[in-house]
Design a protein around this motif. Structure first.
Motif, PDB file in Angstrom:
ATOM      1  N   LEU A 174     -20.757 -73.421 -95.840  1.00  0.00           N
ATOM      2  CA  LEU A 174     -19.874 -74.525 -95.453  1.00  0.00           C
ATOM      3  C   LEU A 174     -18.442 -74.027 -95.404  1.00  0.00           C
ATOM      4  O   LEU A 174     -17.878 -73.606 -96.422  1.00  0.00           O
ATOM      5  CB  LEU A 174     -19.999 -75.676 -96.452  1.00  0.00           C
ATOM      6  N   LYS A 175     -17.870 -74.067 -94.217  1.00  0.00           N
ATOM      7  CA  LYS A 175     -16.494 -73.635 -94.013  1.00  0.00           C
ATOM      8  C   LYS A 175     -15.747 -74.692 -93.200  1.00  0.00           C
ATOM      9  O   LYS A 175     -16.366 -75.556 -92.568  1.00  0.00           O
ATOM     10  CB  LYS A 175     -16.466 -72.292 -93.277  1.00  0.00           C
ATOM     11  N   PRO A 176     -14.408 -74.640 -93.203  1.00  0.00           N
ATOM     12  CA  PRO A 176     -13.631 -75.595 -92.401  1.00  0.00           C
ATOM     13  C   PRO A 176     -14.060 -75.600 -90.938  1.00  0.00           C
ATOM     14  O   PRO A 176     -14.361 -74.555 -90.359  1.00  0.00           O
ATOM     15  CB  PRO A 176     -12.197 -75.097 -92.568  1.00  0.00           C
ATOM     16  N   ARG A 177     -14.119 -76.793 -90.385  1.00  0.00           N
ATOM     17  CA  ARG A 177     -14.453 -77.069 -88.979  1.00  0.00           C
ATOM     18  C   ARG A 177     -15.921 -76.849 -88.648  1.00  0.00           C
ATOM     19  O   ARG A 177     -16.313 -76.903 -87.476  1.00  0.00           O
ATOM     20  CB  ARG A 177     -13.549 -76.278 -88.015  1.00  0.00           C
ATOM     21  N   ASP A 178     -16.774 -76.655 -89.660  1.00  0.00           N
ATOM     22  CA  ASP A 178     -18.217 -76.652 -89.406  1.00  0.00           C
ATOM     23  C   ASP A 178     -18.684 -78.067 -89.081  1.00  0.00           C
ATOM     24  O   ASP A 178     -18.200 -79.046 -89.652  1.00  0.00           O
ATOM     25  CB  ASP A 178     -18.980 -76.159 -90.639  1.00  0.00           C
ATOM     26  N   ILE A 179     -19.650 -78.172 -88.164  1.00  0.00           N
ATOM     27  CA  ILE A 179     -20.267 -79.452 -87.813  1.00  0.00           C
ATOM     28  C   ILE A 179     -21.777 -79.313 -88.021  1.00  0.00           C
ATOM     29  O   ILE A 179     -22.393 -78.337 -87.575  1.00  0.00           O
ATOM     30  CB  ILE A 179     -19.970 -79.849 -86.354  1.00  0.00           C
ATOM     31  N   PHE A 180     -22.373 -80.288 -88.687  1.00  0.00           N
ATOM     32  CA  PHE A 180     -23.799 -80.266 -88.998  1.00  0.00           C
ATOM     33  C   PHE A 180     -24.517 -81.358 -88.218  1.00  0.00           C
ATOM     34  O   PHE A 180     -23.940 -82.413 -87.905  1.00  0.00           O
ATOM     35  CB  PHE A 180     -24.021 -80.437 -90.497  1.00  0.00           C
ATOM     36  N   VAL A 181     -25.807 -81.109 -87.940  1.00  0.00           N
ATOM     37  CA  VAL A 181     -26.600 -82.036 -87.142  1.00  0.00           C
ATOM     38  C   VAL A 181     -27.916 -82.310 -87.852  1.00  0.00           C
ATOM     39  O   VAL A 181     -28.482 -81.434 -88.515  1.00  0.00           O
ATOM     40  CB  VAL A 181     -26.857 -81.460 -85.722  1.00  0.00           C
ATOM     41  N   SER A 182     -28.416 -83.536 -87.741  1.00  0.00           N
ATOM     42  CA  SER A 182     -29.729 -83.912 -88.263  1.00  0.00           C
ATOM     43  C   SER A 182     -30.200 -85.189 -87.591  1.00  0.00           C
ATOM     44  O   SER A 182     -29.383 -86.025 -87.187  1.00  0.00           O
ATOM     45  CB  SER A 182     -29.685 -84.123 -89.779  1.00  0.00           C
ATOM     46  N   ASN A 183     -31.522 -85.322 -87.479  1.00  0.00           N
ATOM     47  CA  ASN A 183     -32.086 -86.611 -87.056  1.00  0.00           C
ATOM     48  C   ASN A 183     -33.287 -86.983 -87.927  1.00  0.00           C
ATOM     49  O   ASN A 183     -34.168 -87.725 -87.493  1.00  0.00           O
ATOM     50  CB  ASN A 183     -32.475 -86.592 -85.575  1.00  0.00           C
ATOM     51  N   ASP A 184     -33.319 -86.443 -89.147  1.00  0.00           N
ATOM     52  CA  ASP A 184     -34.391 -86.764 -90.088  1.00  0.00           C
ATOM     53  C   ASP A 184     -34.322 -88.257 -90.419  1.00  0.00           C
ATOM     54  O   ASP A 184     -33.417 -88.698 -91.126  1.00  0.00           O
ATOM     55  CB  ASP A 184     -34.216 -85.931 -91.356  1.00  0.00           C
ATOM     56  N   PRO A 185     -35.268 -89.066 -89.925  1.00  0.00           N
ATOM     57  CA  PRO A 185     -35.134 -90.515 -90.064  1.00  0.00           C
ATOM     58  C   PRO A 185     -35.279 -91.004 -91.500  1.00  0.00           C
ATOM     59  O   PRO A 185     -34.807 -92.086 -91.832  1.00  0.00           O
ATOM     60  CB  PRO A 185     -36.263 -91.063 -89.190  1.00  0.00           C
TER      61      PRO A 185
END
Length: 631
Positions: free
Chosen positions: A121-132
């Motif tokens: 995890l660093k500045p300006r990281d973007i994470f994605v998920s669609n685990d309902p």
């Protein structure tokens, strides 16, 4: 002295100076009492708090301006939010009420996954998920989160969640009525890097694109969501640069404290006690009987407690909802009952308490199918709505059409040879209020700020011709002193050589409920016509093969009525007749109103006599549940 001089003299007066000092002293003492750090002045605190509210709105419009799919830039099927570093909601943008209670789960559970999976995890990281089961709703609703750093410290989390038109699965659009496990509903993305700093994580992006029938649209929409997060990141950094990190953190804490105070005040106006309601949903494939959903509500001075214990276990049908979706449903109706115009935050939602056993239809666990979660979730707040409508007639109406009444139409556009999927919510009829007719052609309460597609956009983007978009007079409404609103009738003619149609809706057997003698409304359904003949009429269908020239007719239901139809003002009945909303037979049979068709006037004496006759034969008006016969 001139008028301007008078004003100056007034503002120079000692009395006004004393009054101004008193106001500042009152604000000072109020903030001291609430434990606010007053190294910054209250005016600065207010400015920062307002800025935090508007950042979510600005995120919303950033996504609108850059989205690729009409489900986002026209329908607004998404929501952005800003939380503190712990994931507690600070502000949320316009969009889908179904997401208003979900967004804290997005932030908290994605941050928990980052720790559990030991993701960098660093500045300006973007994470994605669609685990309902973690970030809520269904897998079409992809969530992105961006921790906001100031130096080495995370001070906030920006998140956004949006519907994308296809993520794989057994049918175009990825949701439908026949899934028996979640693996049939598309690709599930665990919390992963979407961007590492400014660099796209191509491996994850390619997995998403290679599992979608419309990869360019899905990827384009995800980039729009990422742009909204970067906007929030920059705005928070600007606020911290201008006012200081501690000032921004204090403003976040104070905004949540504001919510607690306002919730406590609004709770005073709610009825206290225990309430119960239950409704039925038509059974799905391989079920022996219809599904009964129940809710028990207890309201005290400081709690809004919903017990969903007495409900079915999760089912092998895609209408299960995970706990975040259930929480969103209760948060929606709680907000509607208390103050729908509030700047929503975590503090305001603290009175909510929900009991929903794990493994139930309200708190589903893997591998329960979940792609049509909204068809149950919306009943979550409709059950509470039904229980409280008579108690809160100034805020709640009779029952509405409930369902999203959505469809998936997949086809190759002959104009550019691209595969396209039309996905959209459709409006319907809302219930009557204690002093007003119901709204016609308004989106479901689960859709909130979303919109129906304009005809021009539909015909520009998809190979269809819109041949009708009007009120659904034929299926009618719930009659009453105030009648329900009308649903919508919309016809699409398919211009592609072939296509695929899927839908999964509810209120197809059990219509919207009436109140205090008002009648139940009408049901939702869709019809497919070929060569002018109806070849299917229903509410659930998977991958129905379409031919060029077929017509898909979407017909949403009318809302429930409020009060005895015989008490309706005859002039309102006459006005509805003039507008083509009721015919002479309905005016006479339901409302006891005799209309002179040639003169367009009311037969006053005849109406009085007829109403007396109907009352004598019928007795007191009663709201009687009705059920539509379904093949």
């Amino acid at each position: 002295m001139s008028k301007e001089g008078d004003i100056l003299q007034i503002y120079d007066s000692d009395a006004v100076k004393f009054h101004t000092k008193s106001i500042y002293m009152f604000i000072f003492l109020l903030y001291v009492k609430r434990g606010v750090n007053l190294t910054q002045d209250p005016v600065t605190l207010r400015i920062v708090k307002n800025a935090l509210d508007y950042i979510s709105e600005e995120m919303f419009w950033t996504a609108i301006r850059t989205a690729k799919s009409s489900i986002l830039y026209e329908t607004y099927d998404f929501a952005p939010a800003l939380t503190d570093r712990k994931g507690d909601l600070i502000s949320i943008g316009l969009g889908v009420p179904a997401f208003l209670g979900v967004m804290p789960y997005v932030a908290k559970n994605m941050m928990a996954d980052i720790d559990e999976f030991e993701l960098e995890l660093k500045p300006r990281d973007i994470f994605v998920s669609n685990d309902p089961y973690k970030v809520g709703t269904h897998m079409n609703d992809i969530a992105l989160s961006m921790p906001i750093f100031i130096g080495d410290e995370i001070v906030s989390i920006a998140s956004i969640k949006a519907h994308v038109n296809d993520i794989g699965g057994m049918n175009p659009g990825s949701w439908g009525p026949d899934a028996e496990e979640v693996f049939q509903e598309g690709v599930m993305i665990p919390t992963s890097h979407f961007y590492r700093g400014e660099k796209l994580n191509k491996e994850v992006a390619n997995i998403i694109k290679h599992n979608s029938r419309v990869p360019d649209y899905v990827y384009g929409d995800l980039e729009a969501l990422a742009a909204a997060l970067r906007y929030a990141y920059n705005r928070i950094n600007e606020l911290c640069d201008k006012y200081g990190v501690e000032s921004v953190k204090n403003a976040m804490k104070d905004r949540i404290d504001d919510g607690r105070i306002m919730a406590k005040e609004r709770m005073k106006d709610l009825p206290k006690g225990k309430f119960h309601s239950e409704q039925k949903i038509l059974k799905y494939k391989n079920m022996e009987e219809d599904i009964t959903l129940k809710a028990d509500l207890e309201i005290t001075d400081d709690k809004f407690k919903v017990d969903l214990t007495d409900n079915p276990d999760q089912v092998k049908a895609p209408i299960n909802t995970s706990f975040p979706g259930t929480y969103a449903a209760i948060a929606t109706i709680f907000t509607a009952c208390t103050d729908p115009h509030i700047n929503l935050n975590q503090g305001y939602l603290e009175p909510i308490e929900i009991i929903a056993p794990e493994g139930s239809i309200w708190n589903a666990l893997p591998p329960a199918p979940i792609s049509c979660y909204w068809e149950t979730m919306i009943y979550g707040f409709d059950l509470i709505w039904m229980a409280l409508a008579s108690e809160l007639p100034d805020k709640l109406t009779a029952g509405h059409f409930v369902s999203v009444v959505a469809e998936n139409i997949g086809m190759i556009d002959p104009r550019d040879s691209k595969y396209k999927i039309l996905v959209e919510p459709n409006p319907g009829g809302w219930g009557a209020g204690i002093d007003k007719d119901g709204e016609s052609c308004l989106v479901s309460a689960g859709d909130g700020e979303t919109y129906a597609h304009p005809v021009e956009v539909l015909e520009r983007e998809y190979p269809i011709r819109v041949e009708s978009m009007r009120l659904n007079y034929e299926d009618g409404v719930g009659h009453g002193k105030y009648r329900g609103g009308f649903g919508m009738w919309k016809d699409y003619r398919i211009l592609a050589e072939e296509g695929s149609f899927t839908t999964s809706i509810n209120r197809i057997k059990y219509p919207p409920w009436g109140i205090d003698g008002g009648e139940y409304g009408s049901c939702n359904h869709m019809v497919i016509l070929r060569d002018g003949e109806e070849i299917w009429d229903g509410g659930r269908k998977l991958n129905f093969p379409l031919q060029k020239g077929d017509v898909i007719s979407i017909r949403s239901g009318g809302g429930g009525g409020w009060g005895d139809p015989l008490e309706r003002d005859p002039e309102l009945v006459l006005n509805d007749f003039k507008r083509g909303l009721v015919d002479l037979e309905t005016a006479e049979r339901k409302y006891g109103v005799l209309i002179d068709q040639d003169e367009l006037i009311i037969d006053i004496e005849g109406t009085k006599s007829l109403r007396k006759q109907i009352r004598n034969e019928r007795g007191p008006a009663k709201t009687i549940p009705k059920v539509k016969e379904v093949a």
